[in-house]
Scaffold this active site. Structure first.
Site, PDB file in Angstrom:
ATOM      1  N   GLY A 298       0.787  -1.231   0.000  1.00 49.72           N
ATOM      2  CA  GLY A 298       0.000   0.000   0.000  1.00 49.72           C
ATOM      3  C   GLY A 298       0.818   1.280   0.000  1.00 49.72           C
TER       4      GLY A 298
ATOM      5  N   ASP B  28       4.703  -0.952 -13.915  1.00 54.96           N
ATOM      6  CA  ASP B  28       5.148  -1.722 -12.750  1.00 54.96           C
ATOM      7  C   ASP B  28       5.704  -3.079 -13.147  1.00 54.96           C
ATOM      8  OD1 ASP B  28       4.032   0.459 -11.630  1.00 54.96           O
ATOM      9  OD2 ASP B  28       2.471  -0.582 -10.515  1.00 54.96           O
TER      10      ASP B  28
ATOM     11  N   SER C  82       4.676  -0.810  -5.601  1.00 52.81           N
ATOM     12  CA  SER C  82       4.354  -1.905  -6.500  1.00 52.81           C
ATOM     13  C   SER C  82       4.570  -3.297  -5.937  1.00 52.81           C
ATOM     14  CB  SER C  82       5.145  -1.721  -7.790  1.00 52.81           C
ATOM     15  OG  SER C  82       4.470  -2.377  -8.801  1.00 52.81           O
TER      16      SER C  82
END
Length: 392
Positions: A129, A179, A133
């Protein structure tokens, strides 16, 4: 011993404790930080991420009971184990976190890459969070494990895209491609300039050990992120329509000024951020190549101001960290600092002189606590390598 070697060794020891035998395979995939290029990915622009020295590591062996089941236990103990039956078509299921590896496994089974039953231990040091990533590192780690077990490799771009598909279809997150690309393709001492339209990548060397990246996790995440994200995308599309271009990648500052009357102020400011940020990202890549750290730092500050004022995705805590960094300045070893990731909390990334890391970290930590009452989590990283098979 490097950070990754130690992490792999610890994971192997824990695997032996939990499963009663040593692992046959150990793989790792890094998290990432985006140095610059925020909210440009879904506008077909450029991003400049780097892999960080924080990883998802998986240790594995063939199932002890010979069943066609992949069980993944999480070393933190916070998550319920994932039990994935691969003798039947793999579908989304519980626990929720298991949908990241489930989606990857389903995609690879469709390609005929069947690893058979596995006992797996996951050990991730990518903070959850925080906008670094953790989900992509988990997906890429899963794909790398199945490559190791089956002895088959996937072309890097395809590997990144199938991990992105897993996140879309199984986890329901409409993420961009950055990502997964950086987690697969990161190279030590390099940033990665990614063209989100053509998917072409260029390595941007950052070899100078005198500079490092300082990541400050504000340890706040404001809940409005998801709805606001969808709204920003819609505003960018509205701006592109008003400008008559396929996406904001194709617009210039001059075109935007001319078309100002065709859009409301909010849509205009959203577009101004994206068009400026695409330009800043390309200039930053040039600055890094030339080791012009002062110029890179100024571009990072400009990026933050634009994200705060025009795109409105920053928050008080992120702004505090950037202000503290600016106060330290180049004399104290800070070249630049900006929020990184989607916004509304999460992390900042700073470009700092390696020799001043300790004093900079202490100053940010103390001042941030005074101003917000929150403990920040701070760590330093150099550009790290992408996914790797540690033991096979």
């Amino acid at each position: 011993m490097t950070y990754l070697q130690k992490l792999a060794s610890d994971t192997a020891q824990q695997f032996a404790k939990i499963y009663g035998r040593p692992p046959r395979w150990i793989v790792a995939a890094p998290g990432r930080v985006n140095v610059i290029g925020e909210h440009t990915d879904y506008n077909d622009g450029f991003v400049l991420p780097t892999a960080i020295e924080r990883y998802a590591v998986m240790a594995a062996d063939k199932s002890a009971d010979g069943k066609s089941v992949i069980q993944i236990r999480d070393l933190s103990g916070a998550a319920e184990p994932a039990i994935i039956d691969i003798s039947v078509p793999v579908t989304p299921g519980a626990p929720k976190w298991s949908n990241y590896p489930r989606g990857v496994i389903a995609n690879l089974l469709e390609r005929g890459m069947n690893p058979g039953g596995l006992d797996v231990l996951l050990n991730s040091t990518v903070p959850l969070g925080s906008g670094l990533s953790s989900s992509a590192s988990l997906e890429v780690c899963t794909a790398t494990l199945i490559e190791a077990v089956t002895g088959r490799t996937i072309v890097p771009v395809e590997k990144a895209l199938l991990c992105q598909d897993a996140e879309h279809d199984f986890a329901g997150v409409p993420c961009g491609i950055m990502d997964q690309f950086i987690s697969v393709m990161g190279r030590q001492n390099n940033l990665l300039l990614l063209d989100c339209r053509s998917r072409e990548t260029q390595l941007v060397p950052m070899n100078d050990p005198a500079v490092s990246l300082l990541i400050t996790n504000t340890n706040v995440k404001h809940e409005l992120a998801n709805g606001e994200y969808a709204q920003r995308r819609a505003q960018c599309e509205a701006a592109a329509n008003a400008l008559g271009v396929p996406s904001l990648r194709d617009a210039t500052p001059e075109m935007l000024e001319k078309a100002k009357g065709k859009m409301n102020d909010i849509v205009f400011r959203r577009a101004r951020h994206v068009i400026g940020e695409i330009e800043r990202t390309l200039h930053t890549a040039e600055g890094v190549r030339a080791s012009n750290w002062t110029a890179v730092g100024q571009l990072m500050y400009a990026s933050h101001a634009s994200l705060r004022d025009d795109y409105e995705v920053s928050c008080k805590e992120l702004d505090e960290v950037v202000e503290i960094a600016e106060g330290i300045g180049t004399k104290g070893g800070v070249f630049g600092c900006r929020m990184t990731g989607g916004g509304f909390g999460g992390c900042t990334v700073g470009l700092v002189q390696t020799e001043h890391i300790e004093t900079i970290s202490k100053k940010i930590s103390e001042d941030y606590k005074k101003k917000t009452g929150i403990e920040a989590t701070i760590f330093v990283t150099r550009p790290a390598a992408g996914a790797t098979i540690v033991k096979s």
